[in-house]
Scaffold this motif. Sequence first.
Motif, PDB file in Angstrom:
ATOM      1  N   ILE A 277      -2.737   0.631 -13.903  1.00 28.78           N
ATOM      2  CA  ILE A 277      -2.623   2.018 -13.437  1.00 28.78           C
ATOM      3  C   ILE A 277      -2.273   2.066 -11.957  1.00 28.78           C
ATOM      4  N   ALA A 278      -2.983   1.271 -11.155  1.00 29.59           N
ATOM      5  CA  ALA A 278      -2.732   1.273  -9.714  1.00 29.59           C
ATOM      6  C   ALA A 278      -1.305   0.819  -9.410  1.00 29.59           C
ATOM      7  N   GLY A 279      -0.870  -0.255 -10.066  1.00 28.90           N
ATOM      8  CA  GLY A 279       0.482  -0.739  -9.842  1.00 28.90           C
ATOM      9  C   GLY A 279       1.539   0.271 -10.253  1.00 28.90           C
ATOM     10  N   SER A 280       1.293   0.977 -11.348  1.00 32.90           N
ATOM     11  CA  SER A 280       2.251   1.973 -11.825  1.00 32.90           C
ATOM     12  C   SER A 280       2.373   3.133 -10.849  1.00 32.90           C
ATOM     13  N   ILE A 281       1.252   3.543 -10.275  1.00 25.65           N
ATOM     14  CA  ILE A 281       1.284   4.639  -9.301  1.00 25.65           C
ATOM     15  C   ILE A 281       2.051   4.216  -8.051  1.00 25.65           C
ATOM     16  N   LEU A 282       1.820   2.984  -7.595  1.00 25.53           N
ATOM     17  CA  LEU A 282       2.526   2.502  -6.409  1.00 25.53           C
ATOM     18  C   LEU A 282       4.031   2.506  -6.629  1.00 25.53           C
ATOM     19  N   VAL A 283       4.462   2.090  -7.823  1.00 23.85           N
ATOM     20  CA  VAL A 283       5.896   2.068  -8.119  1.00 23.85           C
ATOM     21  C   VAL A 283       6.431   3.488  -8.258  1.00 23.85           C
ATOM     22  N   ALA A 284       5.667   4.372  -8.916  1.00 19.03           N
ATOM     23  CA  ALA A 284       6.119   5.751  -9.128  1.00 19.03           C
ATOM     24  C   ALA A 284       6.290   6.493  -7.812  1.00 19.03           C
ATOM     25  N   ALA A 285       5.437   6.195  -6.829  1.00 17.71           N
ATOM     26  CA  ALA A 285       5.502   6.888  -5.532  1.00 17.71           C
ATOM     27  C   ALA A 285       6.340   6.130  -4.517  1.00 17.71           C
ATOM     28  N   HIS A 286       7.034   5.079  -4.965  1.00 20.16           N
ATOM     29  CA  HIS A 286       7.831   4.256  -4.046  1.00 20.16           C
ATOM     30  C   HIS A 286       8.952   5.091  -3.427  1.00 20.16           C
ATOM     31  N   GLY A 287       9.208   4.855  -2.142  1.00 20.32           N
ATOM     32  CA  GLY A 287      10.274   5.573  -1.465  1.00 20.32           C
ATOM     33  C   GLY A 287       9.771   6.731  -0.641  1.00 20.32           C
ATOM     34  N   LYS A 288       8.518   7.141  -0.857  1.00 16.82           N
ATOM     35  CA  LYS A 288       7.925   8.203  -0.054  1.00 16.82           C
ATOM     36  C   LYS A 288       7.382   7.594   1.232  1.00 16.82           C
ATOM     37  N   HIS A 289       6.664   8.392   2.030  1.00 23.83           N
ATOM     38  CA  HIS A 289       6.043   7.888   3.251  1.00 23.83           C
ATOM     39  C   HIS A 289       5.220   6.650   2.927  1.00 23.83           C
TER      40      HIS A 289
ATOM     41  N   GLY B 260       2.396   5.381   3.544  1.00 24.98           N
ATOM     42  CA  GLY B 260       1.004   5.429   3.110  1.00 24.98           C
ATOM     43  C   GLY B 260       0.764   6.280   1.885  1.00 24.98           C
ATOM     44  N   THR B 261       1.741   7.092   1.490  1.00 26.18           N
ATOM     45  CA  THR B 261       1.518   8.042   0.398  1.00 26.18           C
ATOM     46  C   THR B 261       1.169   7.385  -0.929  1.00 26.18           C
ATOM     47  N   PRO B 262       1.924   6.387  -1.413  1.00 32.84           N
ATOM     48  CA  PRO B 262       1.576   5.792  -2.712  1.00 32.84           C
ATOM     49  C   PRO B 262       0.158   5.232  -2.754  1.00 32.84           C
ATOM     50  N   PHE B 263      -0.268   4.646  -1.663  1.00 29.91           N
ATOM     51  CA  PHE B 263      -1.588   4.027  -1.629  1.00 29.91           C
ATOM     52  C   PHE B 263      -2.686   5.079  -1.605  1.00 29.91           C
ATOM     53  N   ALA B 264      -2.455   6.162  -0.864  1.00 27.06           N
ATOM     54  CA  ALA B 264      -3.435   7.243  -0.827  1.00 27.06           C
ATOM     55  C   ALA B 264      -3.548   7.916  -2.190  1.00 27.06           C
ATOM     56  N   VAL B 265      -2.411   8.099  -2.858  1.00 23.01           N
ATOM     57  CA  VAL B 265      -2.419   8.712  -4.190  1.00 23.01           C
ATOM     58  C   VAL B 265      -3.166   7.821  -5.176  1.00 23.01           C
ATOM     59  N   ALA B 266      -2.882   6.518  -5.123  1.00 21.34           N
ATOM     60  CA  ALA B 266      -3.540   5.585  -6.046  1.00 21.34           C
ATOM     61  C   ALA B 266      -5.047   5.563  -5.829  1.00 21.34           C
ATOM     62  N   LEU B 267      -5.489   5.470  -4.567  1.00 18.81           N
ATOM     63  CA  LEU B 267      -6.925   5.458  -4.291  1.00 18.81           C
ATOM     64  C   LEU B 267      -7.570   6.796  -4.647  1.00 18.81           C
ATOM     65  N   GLY B 268      -6.824   7.882  -4.455  1.00 12.68           N
ATOM     66  CA  GLY B 268      -7.354   9.200  -4.815  1.00 12.68           C
ATOM     67  C   GLY B 268      -7.614   9.300  -6.303  1.00 12.68           C
ATOM     68  N   LEU B 269      -6.667   8.819  -7.117  1.00  7.51           N
ATOM     69  CA  LEU B 269      -6.863   8.846  -8.563  1.00  7.51           C
ATOM     70  C   LEU B 269      -8.038   7.964  -8.972  1.00  7.51           C
TER      71      LEU B 269
END
Length: 474
Positions: free
Chosen positions: A420-432, A434-443
Amino acid sequence: MTQIRPTTAAAARAIVLPLALAQFIASYAASNMNVAITTIADDIGTTVAGIQTTITLFTLTMAALMIPGSKLTDIWGRKRCFNLGMIVYGAGALIAAFAQGLPLMIIGYSLLEGIGSALMIPPIYILITVAFEDVVARGKYFGIVSGAAGLGSASGPLIGGLITSWLGWRASFLLQFAVVVVILVLGRKIQEPARTGTPPRFDYGGAVLSALGLFLVVSGILFSSSYGMISWQVFLPVLLGLAVLVYFLRYLATRERSGREPLLSPRLFRNRTSNLGLSTQLIQWLIMQGSFFVISVYIQQVRHYDAIHTGLLLTPATIGVLLASAIAGRMASRRPQALLVRGGFVLTTIGMILVPALVRQDSSVWTFVPGLFLMGFGVGVMLTASVNVVQSAFGDDDQAEISGLSRSVSNLGSSLGVAIAGSILVAAHGKHLGTPFAVALGLLAVLSLVGLLAASFLPKRPPPVSSATGEAAA
């Protein structure tokens, strides 16, 4: 099987030490790769996603085979199954140490180490349960072994980082092989309980169904890193996997009604306390492995730290787990297990919120400390308590089955966490950055709150185990 009770503290240590070391090395194997993801990927000619796949497949192999492995402990014997698992694990470590490409890494690390873990982990908890009749003593040694599991996961990045930086990532697998040899030598003092009665028959159909269902569910989530969260490549295997698992439960009931030995007794799923405990275990390992994966990738890809500095930066979590493990036995004797599970989720959730709240791309390393420490301490507090809740919900006759189910659920959580964490990081790739990591930890923090909700329904005092049924009274 006849129980063998240790009569002295030295005898107890002789039993627990090799078991705790085995649990430590299996948990270490699941997390030490995180700090060397980039290094390993470059060395064997693959990508970060390729290494993520090997980590997920390792924990998935354990999850899929843990239940069959627990049944084999009743057929082959507990000590024999433990030793065989260690040998297979050691062979896998050697193959991974000399792997020159992703296929051999998957064979050695993901498959052989995963199969070995599935064979050796169920006997760990069974041997402790049958060796220590007193609940307080059992809780103490569950605390040591569960603490070893949490410590292995938490210290994996630090130890792995040090070894990778000084000797190379291959030395980490050679270290695992060396520890296996030590465990086999120490394990000679473990006595195999004498068998009474006829060993059960192995349920091949149930083994295939359980493994297939778990494999499809986790594979579907893993595919989201390539195809996105909303795609038929994700939904189809997940739905098929859930359907297989539902059929698996019906299959167990049908087989038992026909008088044949099922892989798992359906009554294990009718124990409310155990079900709640298993739910908390699933979420605990999901958020722990998922968050460690996210933070490790962040440190390497955003901060551009090498393996040793990544491991050092994760040290506060290791200290938290170590401290919680050191006082686990004392807490278990003074506080209800349910309260410890709830408190652990609260601390872990706060820690997971603090990390993205305080950490920035150019912030001081000290901004990592509060969140990581609370995460580690919270996980350390609740790991032991959840295991004690689940194992103590059944009598000795059911320990092989419930131990396998418990370990399977925990490793399923680890697989889902990384996937799940890896999928979120890939899905949010290309944004700011820190954004993918913050989203993943938030979930993951939200999922931690779901675990807290499940823990809130745990009884303050578990019902007594019925001698007639071997399970807790309703």
